[in-house]
Design an enzyme around this catalytic site. Structure first.
Site, PDB file in Angstrom:
ATOM      1  N   GLN A 191       0.691  -1.044   0.005  1.00 10.47           N
ATOM      2  CA  GLN A 191       0.033  -0.122   0.021  1.00 10.47           C
ATOM      3  C   GLN A 191       0.758   1.354   0.104  1.00 10.47           C
ATOM      4  O   GLN A 191       0.183   2.332  -0.324  1.00 10.47           O
ATOM      5  CB  GLN A 191      -0.961   0.105   1.108  1.00 10.47           C
ATOM      6  CG  GLN A 191      -0.132   0.222   2.722  1.00 10.47           C
ATOM      7  CD  GLN A 191      -1.244   0.276   3.657  1.00 10.47           C
ATOM      8  OE1 GLN A 191      -1.790  -0.777   4.048  1.00 10.47           O
ATOM      9  NE2 GLN A 191      -1.487   1.205   4.406  1.00 10.47           N
TER      10      GLN A 191
ATOM     11  N   CYS B 254      -5.140   0.675   3.597  1.00  8.08           N
ATOM     12  CA  CYS B 254      -5.302  -0.796   4.016  1.00  8.08           C
ATOM     13  C   CYS B 254      -6.772  -1.517   3.794  1.00  8.08           C
ATOM     14  O   CYS B 254      -6.887  -2.328   3.229  1.00  8.08           O
ATOM     15  CB  CYS B 254      -5.107  -0.838   5.416  1.00  8.08           C
ATOM     16  SG  CYS B 254      -6.098   0.019   6.660  1.00  8.08           S
TER      17      CYS B 254
ATOM     18  N   HIS C 158      -6.334  -1.193  11.223  1.00  2.21           N
ATOM     19  CA  HIS C 158      -5.965  -1.858   9.956  1.00  2.21           C
ATOM     20  C   HIS C 158      -6.703  -2.646   9.356  1.00  2.21           C
ATOM     21  O   HIS C 158      -7.306  -3.616  10.111  1.00  2.21           O
ATOM     22  CB  HIS C 158      -4.410  -1.926  10.412  1.00  2.21           C
ATOM     23  CG  HIS C 158      -3.685  -2.615   9.128  1.00  2.21           C
ATOM     24  ND1 HIS C 158      -3.439  -1.779   8.205  1.00  2.21           N
ATOM     25  CD2 HIS C 158      -2.792  -3.996   8.916  1.00  2.21           C
ATOM     26  CE1 HIS C 158      -2.835  -2.443   7.443  1.00  2.21           C
ATOM     27  NE2 HIS C 158      -2.412  -3.649   7.701  1.00  2.21           N
TER      28      HIS C 158
ATOM     29  N   ASN D 106      -1.443  -9.373   4.595  1.00  3.66           N
ATOM     30  CA  ASN D 106      -1.224  -7.918   4.791  1.00  3.66           C
ATOM     31  C   ASN D 106      -1.117  -7.321   3.599  1.00  3.66           C
ATOM     32  O   ASN D 106      -0.606  -7.696   2.531  1.00  3.66           O
ATOM     33  CB  ASN D 106      -0.177  -7.844   5.814  1.00  3.66           C
ATOM     34  CG  ASN D 106      -0.264  -6.599   6.564  1.00  3.66           C
ATOM     35  OD1 ASN D 106      -0.867  -5.932   6.501  1.00  3.66           O
ATOM     36  ND2 ASN D 106       0.807  -6.266   7.277  1.00  3.66           N
TER      37      ASN D 106
END
Length: 323
Positions: free
Chosen positions: A132, A138, A276, A300
């Site tokens: 990102q 996110c 997140h 992630n």
């Protein structure tokens, strides 16, 4: 006091105020700067070295405790090593939790059976890890990950979807681009818009921009979405029966920022202060661990480059305090 003596004393005072660095870390600092392309002014370098050194010593201490059996995961220095915790959160964590509106919730199916372990990566549902960058997006990466899995489930084709499309175009649904957003709002945008462009046609730029959505480039749609009850039984069933699921976690701790490998567990992790968005792509159990043996596999949206390799997919502990 004689003026020259006063000046000498003043100069000595200034010199003594300069940071005292651990010289044993000099070579590691130099390698880290080179590996991450870091260039500083003199004054900035002193400050960043001090922050980096504090983080490096924390990592070394944690890993020594890991070798002593006190932790189930290792840490490693990465590109975020010269940031304070507050700086990191401001730059990277972009989830904006909103007061939940009453609506449909995912219903547990009676007597549904779930496998003891599952990894949707092995079944073709998950695209490679994306980065990102320095943008609080996110939420967009979490949303595209869930949609990519559902489109694969429907079509048998895994197509990378455009996070930039969501960053630029979903403000009317409540998102704020690089200043944060929510996965529900992203799903609502795709539903309202009637489509989402591919990554190839609408590439990621890690910054806000004007909406450039093109219907002819759309490769995914969203006919509806539901929330999941906030308990792990519901999440296990959802992952097992639906596919990769968007979730929110507390990513504010330094142990998460420098995670490298193992089953991540930190007792200070909050189940309420969530900042997140990530993607749960599976779950499992490591019988070698006495505690913290059950885990989620989490995709992630940060590329954690470090000396030891790439800690790109973190396995997050299964306990109710971890998600």
């Amino acid at each position: 006091m004689h003026p020259s003596l006063f000046l000498a004393a003043l100069c000595l005072g200034i010199a003594s105020a300069a940071p005292q660095f651990d010289q044993s870390l000099d070579a590691r600092w130099t390698r880290w700067k080179a590996a991450n392309g870091k260039l500083y002014t003199k004054d900035e370098e002193e400050w960043r070295r001090a922050v980096w050194e504090k983080n490096m010593k924390m990592i070394d201490q944690h890993n020594e405790e890991y070798r002593q059996g006190k932790h189930s995961f290792m840490l490693a220095m990465n590109a975020f090593g010269d940031l304070t915790n507050e700086e990191f959160k401001q730059v990277m964590n972009g989830l904006k939790i909103q007061k939940h509106k009453e609506g449909n919730m995912f219903q547990l199916l009676p007597f549904a059976e779930t496998p003891s372990s599952l990894d949707w990566r092995e079944k073709g549902y998950v695209t490679p890890v994306k980065d990102q960058g320095q943008c609080g997006s996110c939420w967009a990466f979490s949303a595209t990950g869930a949609l990519e899995g559902q489109m694969f489930r429907k079509t048998g084709k895994l197509v990378s979807l455009s996070e930039q499309n969501l960053v630029d175009c979903s403000r009317a649904e409540g998102n704020a681009g690089c200043n944060g957003g929510l996965m529900d709002n992203a799903f609502q945008y795709v539903k309202d818009n009637g489509g989402l462009d591919s990554e190839e046609s609408y590439p990621y730029r890690a910054q806000d921009g004007h909406c450039k959505y093109k219907p002819e480039q759309s490769v995914a749609n969203d006919t509806g979405f539901t929330d999941i009850h906030q308990d792990e039984e519901s999440l296990v069933l959802s992952v097992a029966t639906v596919g990769p699921i968007s979730v929110a976690i507390d990513a504010s701790l330094d142990t998460f920022r420098f995670y490298y490998k193992g089953i991540y567990y930190d007792p200070n992790c909050s189940s309420e202060d969530l900042d997140h968005g990530v993607l749960v792509v599976g779950y499992g159990s490591d019988e070698r661990e006495v505690e913290n043996k059950n885990y989620w596999i989490v995709k992630n949206s940060r590329e954690h480059k470090n000396y030891l390799g790439h800690g790109l997919l973190s396995s997050v502990n299964f306990s109710s305090n971890s998600l």
